[in-house]
Design an enzyme around this catalytic site. Structure first.
Site, short mmCIF file in Angstrom:
data_model
loop_
_atom_site.label_atom_id
_atom_site.label_comp_id
_atom_site.label_asym_id
_atom_site.label_seq_id
_atom_site.Cartn_x
_atom_site.Cartn_y
_atom_site.Cartn_z
N ASP A 197 0.86 -1.17 0.00
CA ASP A 197 0.00 0.00 0.00
C ASP A 197 0.91 1.24 0.00
O ASP A 197 2.12 1.12 0.22
CB ASP A 197 -0.89 -0.04 1.25
CG ASP A 197 -1.75 1.19 1.40
OD1 ASP A 197 -2.38 1.59 0.41
OD2 ASP A 197 -1.80 1.75 2.51
N ASP A 235 -0.16 5.20 1.04
CA ASP A 235 -0.37 6.15 2.13
C ASP A 235 -0.44 5.42 3.47
O ASP A 235 -1.24 4.50 3.66
CB ASP A 235 -1.68 6.92 1.92
CG ASP A 235 -1.62 7.81 0.69
OD1 ASP A 235 -0.69 8.62 0.59
OD2 ASP A 235 -2.50 7.67 -0.19
N ASP A 240 -1.46 -0.85 5.89
CA ASP A 240 -1.83 -0.39 7.23
C ASP A 240 -3.34 -0.27 7.41
O ASP A 240 -3.80 0.31 8.40
CB ASP A 240 -1.19 0.97 7.51
CG ASP A 240 -1.81 2.08 6.68
OD1 ASP A 240 -2.08 1.85 5.48
OD2 ASP A 240 -2.04 3.18 7.22
#
Length: 217
Positions: A10, A12, A167
């Site tokens: 991922d 961001d 996250d």
């Protein structure tokens, strides 16, 4: 654990800290519409499902009709300021370099793909990735499995050879949808408690823990 042939990250909150620039662009859009601005923490909690979802959450249901103008205002500000405060998160550069020596790396994000590419280029790490895939017109975002499957096919790796790292819940869910393992980066106890029920296969607290999880090839 055997080292994966493909690490898919991922963006961001996983590779980069873009919170301030996203919040500033969202508040610029709200201000341009004459609406009250929001605390950065509130806006950051809306990140993860793409820019359209972020803007709609900032507007709320009472101002849904203003979405097209809000999106244009957001884009106008973000286009000029997307690297003002965005940085690589601690340990990311060293981890990427270490993993890249023996495995392929890719990015799968719900951020607009042109911005994802520009951010990684601006931070000097785009060349470490075999693919950078973000939001495109007509493409269903994570956790839909189609895009991750496409990355795996193009890079000639199976689900058992792939690890999805992120996250957020969408990173865990997209991995489950394709049948590959997932690694949650939970930098706070609260995040770990909130996301552990989604069933990540691995939980780490800092990016630089990742290379040490695997056997030498």
């Amino acid at each position: 654990m055997k080292r994966p042939s493909l690490f898919v990250f991922d963006l961001d909150g996983t590779l980069v800290d873009s919170r301030s620039d996203l919040a500033n662009a969202a508040n610029a859009a709200l201000k341009g519409l004459g609406l009250p601005t929001l605390p950065n923490e509130t806006i950051i909690s809306y990140v993860g499902d793409g820019i359209d979802a972020l803007i709609r959450r900032c507007l709320g249901p009472d101002h849904e009709a203003a979405f097209p103008e809000a999106k244009a205002l957001f884009a106008e500000h973000y286009r000029e300021h997307f690297l003002d405060n965005t940085t690589l998160l601690p340990g990311v550069l060293e981890t990427l370099r270490a993993l890249r020596e023996v495995s392929q790396l890719a990015v799968l994000t719900n951020k607009s793909e042109p911005y994802a590419v520009k951010i990684l280029e601006g931070l000097g790490v785009a060349n470490l990735f075999s693919e950078i895939v973000g939001e495109r017109d007509g493409q269903v975002p994570k956790p839909d499995p189609a895009v991750l499957k496409g990355i795996m096919e193009r890079l000639n790796t199976s689900r058992n050879e792939t690890l999805m790292i992120g996250d957020g819940k969408n990173d865990i869910l997209v991995a489950k949808a394709v049948g590959c393992p997932s690694c949650l980066i939970a930098d706070t106890v609260e995040k770990e408690r909130a996301l552990a029920p989604y069933g990540p296969d691995i939980i780490i607290h800092r990016m630089n823990e990742l290379p040490n999880l695997f056997e030498e090839p």
